[in-house]
Motif scaffolding. Structure first.
Motif, PDB file in Angstrom:
ATOM      1  N   ALA A  67       0.824  -1.204   0.000  1.00 49.82           N
ATOM      2  CA  ALA A  67       0.000   0.000   0.000  1.00 49.82           C
ATOM      3  C   ALA A  67       0.864   1.262   0.000  1.00 49.82           C
ATOM      4  O   ALA A  67       0.370   2.355  -0.268  1.00 49.82           O
ATOM      5  CB  ALA A  67      -0.923   0.007   1.217  1.00 49.82           C
ATOM      6  N   VAL A  68       2.150   1.086   0.280  1.00 51.24           N
ATOM      7  CA  VAL A  68       3.069   2.228   0.352  1.00 51.24           C
ATOM      8  C   VAL A  68       3.982   2.274  -0.866  1.00 51.24           C
ATOM      9  O   VAL A  68       4.173   3.340  -1.479  1.00 51.24           O
ATOM     10  CB  VAL A  68       3.921   2.152   1.639  1.00 51.24           C
ATOM     11  CG1 VAL A  68       4.869   3.357   1.733  1.00 51.24           C
ATOM     12  CG2 VAL A  68       3.020   2.079   2.869  1.00 51.24           C
ATOM     13  N   VAL A  69       4.548   1.118  -1.217  1.00 50.83           N
ATOM     14  CA  VAL A  69       5.441   1.029  -2.372  1.00 50.83           C
ATOM     15  C   VAL A  69       5.023  -0.156  -3.239  1.00 50.83           C
ATOM     16  O   VAL A  69       4.638  -1.211  -2.719  1.00 50.83           O
ATOM     17  CB  VAL A  69       6.917   0.880  -1.950  1.00 50.83           C
ATOM     18  CG1 VAL A  69       7.437   2.175  -1.331  1.00 50.83           C
ATOM     19  CG2 VAL A  69       7.093  -0.280  -0.976  1.00 50.83           C
ATOM     20  N   ASP A  70       5.084  -0.006  -4.530  1.00 52.14           N
ATOM     21  CA  ASP A  70       4.621  -1.055  -5.451  1.00 52.14           C
ATOM     22  C   ASP A  70       5.385  -2.362  -5.288  1.00 52.14           C
ATOM     23  O   ASP A  70       4.823  -3.441  -5.493  1.00 52.14           O
ATOM     24  CB  ASP A  70       4.742  -0.566  -6.903  1.00 52.14           C
ATOM     25  CG  ASP A  70       3.772   0.572  -7.213  1.00 52.14           C
ATOM     26  OD1 ASP A  70       2.772   0.700  -6.479  1.00 52.14           O
ATOM     27  OD2 ASP A  70       4.028   1.322  -8.168  1.00 52.14           O
ATOM     28  N   TRP A  71       6.662  -2.257  -4.957  1.00 51.63           N
ATOM     29  CA  TRP A  71       7.499  -3.449  -4.893  1.00 51.63           C
ATOM     30  C   TRP A  71       7.529  -4.076  -3.499  1.00 51.63           C
ATOM     31  O   TRP A  71       8.255  -5.035  -3.255  1.00 51.63           O
ATOM     32  CB  TRP A  71       8.924  -3.114  -5.326  1.00 51.63           C
ATOM     33  CG  TRP A  71       9.478  -1.865  -4.663  1.00 51.63           C
ATOM     34  CD1 TRP A  71       9.481  -0.609  -5.177  1.00 51.63           C
ATOM     35  CD2 TRP A  71      10.083  -1.777  -3.366  1.00 51.63           C
ATOM     36  NE1 TRP A  71      10.059   0.278  -4.291  1.00 51.63           N
ATOM     37  CE2 TRP A  71      10.436  -0.418  -3.175  1.00 51.63           C
ATOM     38  CE3 TRP A  71      10.361  -2.689  -2.363  1.00 51.63           C
ATOM     39  CZ2 TRP A  71      11.049   0.034  -2.004  1.00 51.63           C
ATOM     40  CZ3 TRP A  71      10.970  -2.242  -1.195  1.00 51.63           C
ATOM     41  CH2 TRP A  71      11.310  -0.892  -1.029  1.00 51.63           C
ATOM     42  N   GLY A  72       6.734  -3.561  -2.567  1.00 54.11           N
ATOM     43  CA  GLY A  72       6.786  -4.044  -1.187  1.00 54.11           C
ATOM     44  C   GLY A  72       6.485  -5.521  -1.044  1.00 54.11           C
ATOM     45  O   GLY A  72       7.200  -6.265  -0.360  1.00 54.11           O
ATOM     46  N   LEU A  73       5.420  -5.976  -1.701  1.00 54.03           N
ATOM     47  CA  LEU A  73       5.042  -7.383  -1.595  1.00 54.03           C
ATOM     48  C   LEU A  73       6.081  -8.281  -2.243  1.00 54.03           C
ATOM     49  O   LEU A  73       6.460  -9.315  -1.672  1.00 54.03           O
ATOM     50  CB  LEU A  73       3.676  -7.604  -2.247  1.00 54.03           C
ATOM     51  CG  LEU A  73       3.154  -9.045  -2.253  1.00 54.03           C
ATOM     52  CD1 LEU A  73       3.052  -9.591  -0.841  1.00 54.03           C
ATOM     53  CD2 LEU A  73       1.796  -9.118  -2.947  1.00 54.03           C
ATOM     54  N   THR A  74       6.553  -7.896  -3.417  1.00 60.87           N
ATOM     55  CA  THR A  74       7.552  -8.717  -4.114  1.00 60.87           C
ATOM     56  C   THR A  74       8.828  -8.838  -3.297  1.00 60.87           C
ATOM     57  O   THR A  74       9.413  -9.925  -3.187  1.00 60.87           O
ATOM     58  CB  THR A  74       7.872  -8.105  -5.497  1.00 60.87           C
ATOM     59  OG1 THR A  74       6.685  -8.106  -6.287  1.00 60.87           O
ATOM     60  CG2 THR A  74       8.946  -8.910  -6.213  1.00 60.87           C
ATOM     61  N   ALA A  75       9.263  -7.725  -2.705  1.00 59.74           N
ATOM     62  CA  ALA A  75      10.480  -7.746  -1.885  1.00 59.74           C
ATOM     63  C   ALA A  75      10.313  -8.674  -0.686  1.00 59.74           C
ATOM     64  O   ALA A  75      11.207  -9.476  -0.372  1.00 59.74           O
ATOM     65  CB  ALA A  75      10.816  -6.332  -1.420  1.00 59.74           C
ATOM     66  N   ALA A  76       9.159  -8.567  -0.020  1.00 60.41           N
ATOM     67  CA  ALA A  76       8.912  -9.420   1.140  1.00 60.41           C
ATOM     68  C   ALA A  76       8.884 -10.895   0.744  1.00 60.41           C
ATOM     69  O   ALA A  76       9.395 -11.760   1.469  1.00 60.41           O
ATOM     70  CB  ALA A  76       7.594  -9.021   1.800  1.00 60.41           C
ATOM     71  N   LEU A  77       8.297 -11.190  -0.408  1.00 59.12           N
ATOM     72  CA  LEU A  77       8.224 -12.568  -0.873  1.00 59.12           C
ATOM     73  C   LEU A  77       9.599 -13.135  -1.188  1.00 59.12           C
ATOM     74  O   LEU A  77       9.874 -14.313  -0.915  1.00 59.12           O
ATOM     75  CB  LEU A  77       7.322 -12.658  -2.105  1.00 59.12           C
ATOM     76  CG  LEU A  77       5.824 -12.493  -1.845  1.00 59.12           C
ATOM     77  CD1 LEU A  77       5.061 -12.404  -3.154  1.00 59.12           C
ATOM     78  CD2 LEU A  77       5.279 -13.650  -0.997  1.00 59.12           C
ATOM     79  N   TRP A  78      10.480 -12.312  -1.760  1.00 59.42           N
ATOM     80  CA  TRP A  78      11.819 -12.811  -2.059  1.00 59.42           C
ATOM     81  C   TRP A  78      12.615 -13.082  -0.782  1.00 59.42           C
ATOM     82  O   TRP A  78      13.341 -14.073  -0.690  1.00 59.42           O
ATOM     83  CB  TRP A  78      12.579 -11.832  -2.964  1.00 59.42           C
ATOM     84  CG  TRP A  78      12.335 -12.101  -4.414  1.00 59.42           C
ATOM     85  CD1 TRP A  78      11.641 -11.331  -5.305  1.00 59.42           C
ATOM     86  CD2 TRP A  78      12.757 -13.266  -5.143  1.00 59.42           C
ATOM     87  NE1 TRP A  78      11.602 -11.937  -6.537  1.00 59.42           N
ATOM     88  CE2 TRP A  78      12.273 -13.114  -6.470  1.00 59.42           C
ATOM     89  CE3 TRP A  78      13.483 -14.398  -4.817  1.00 59.42           C
ATOM     90  CZ2 TRP A  78      12.513 -14.071  -7.452  1.00 59.42           C
ATOM     91  CZ3 TRP A  78      13.705 -15.364  -5.794  1.00 59.42           C
ATOM     92  CH2 TRP A  78      13.234 -15.190  -7.096  1.00 59.42           C
ATOM     93  N   VAL A  79      12.449 -12.215   0.209  1.00 59.62           N
ATOM     94  CA  VAL A  79      13.111 -12.472   1.496  1.00 59.62           C
ATOM     95  C   VAL A  79      12.586 -13.769   2.086  1.00 59.62           C
ATOM     96  O   VAL A  79      13.351 -14.623   2.555  1.00 59.62           O
ATOM     97  CB  VAL A  79      12.863 -11.303   2.477  1.00 59.62           C
ATOM     98  CG1 VAL A  79      13.360 -11.667   3.879  1.00 59.62           C
ATOM     99  CG2 VAL A  79      13.558 -10.036   1.989  1.00 59.62           C
ATOM    100  N   LEU A  80      11.270 -13.937   2.047  1.00 58.60           N
ATOM    101  CA  LEU A  80      10.665 -15.154   2.582  1.00 58.60           C
ATOM    102  C   LEU A  80      11.065 -16.383   1.782  1.00 58.60           C
ATOM    103  O   LEU A  80      11.286 -17.455   2.361  1.00 58.60           O
ATOM    104  CB  LEU A  80       9.139 -15.013   2.594  1.00 58.60           C
ATOM    105  CG  LEU A  80       8.357 -16.223   3.101  1.00 58.60           C
ATOM    106  CD1 LEU A  80       8.785 -16.584   4.516  1.00 58.60           C
ATOM    107  CD2 LEU A  80       6.857 -15.947   3.050  1.00 58.60           C
ATOM    108  N   ALA A  81      11.166 -16.244   0.464  1.00 58.57           N
ATOM    109  CA  ALA A  81      11.563 -17.371  -0.373  1.00 58.57           C
ATOM    110  C   ALA A  81      12.944 -17.885   0.025  1.00 58.57           C
ATOM    111  O   ALA A  81      13.162 -19.098   0.176  1.00 58.57           O
ATOM    112  CB  ALA A  81      11.552 -16.965  -1.843  1.00 58.57           C
ATOM    113  N   VAL A  82      13.869 -16.954   0.213  1.00 54.97           N
ATOM    114  CA  VAL A  82      15.234 -17.336   0.613  1.00 54.97           C
ATOM    115  C   VAL A  82      15.216 -18.012   1.982  1.00 54.97           C
ATOM    116  O   VAL A  82      15.830 -19.071   2.189  1.00 54.97           O
ATOM    117  CB  VAL A  82      16.153 -16.103   0.627  1.00 54.97           C
ATOM    118  CG1 VAL A  82      17.519 -16.457   1.237  1.00 54.97           C
ATOM    119  CG2 VAL A  82      16.336 -15.552  -0.781  1.00 54.97           C
TER     120      VAL A  82
END
Length: 208
Positions: free
Chosen positions: A167-182
């Motif tokens: 809701a703040v930055v467009d890439w927020g969800l993608t970034a969180a998912l990549w951290v979680l993926a690792v």
């Protein structure tokens, strides 16, 4: 430190939900019914809201109904402990809920053309299921497997934070998912290594 905080938070929440648990038991509601109701709520939040792009609303609904994990457990404890079927149902419903959450996120990112986000979400979905399976399989073989950086609670928190960040930055969800993926892939490795060490000790006749 994170584990200590998680245990303390869980203990605090238990004190809050105990009156609710007692009330539900007095009303004739079973822990299994609460388990199923919680899963249905998660499905509504994930599929009805998250998959349609209402990520913040979806995250809040999923978080609310995910707390039933604590409620049904408290109810089972008050009734004298979880039954075998209750434990089986709880684990099965958790897998359904996790699949719905990450499946919905994957679908939404695909509709937005975010291919990197889709890849991360799929890794989270698969790795999360493997994390749970490795633990279940290990316990079925008489070993323990309560290790890893990204257990279920951490996975749900991570995707929830990502939804709020979106809701703040467009890439927020993608970034969180990549951290979680690792972290999820690392957790799979940690659990396999943990079980391997126990198996080796058992083969050598050493107490694990």
């Amino acid at each position: 430190m994170a584990k200590i905080f998680q245990v303390s938070a869980r203990a605090g929440m238990t004190r809050v939900v105990e009156p609710v648990a007692r009330g539900l038991l007095r009303s004739g509601v079973s822990p299994n019914a609460v388990t199923v109701a919680g899963t249905v709520g998660v499905l509504i939040g994930a599929i009805g809201f998250g998959a349609r792009g209402h990520l913040v609303a979806g995250a809040l609904i999923v978080t609310l109904f995910a707390l039933t994990d604590l409620l049904d457990g408290t109810m089972a404890r008050m009734r004298g402990g979880a039954t075998k079927f209750g434990a089986f149902l709880d684990s099965s419903m958790d897998r359904v809920a996790d699949g719905a959450i990450f499946g919905s996120v994957t679908y939404w990112l695909a509709t937005q053309g975010d291919s990197w986000g889709v890849v991360a979400a799929v890794i989270c979905l698969v790795a999360g299921q493997v994390v749970s399976y490795v633990k279940a399989r290990a316990e079925g073989l008489g070993m323990t497997c309560n290790v890893g950086l990204a257990e279920r609670t951490e996975r749900l928190i991570a995707v929830g934070v990502g939804a709020l960040l979106s809701a703040v930055v467009d890439w927020g969800l993608t970034a969180a998912l990549w951290v979680l993926a690792v972290l999820s892939v690392i957790t799979v490795g940690q659990r396999i290594a943990h079980v391997h060490r126990q198996a080796q000790r058992a083969e050598m006749g050493v107490d694990a």
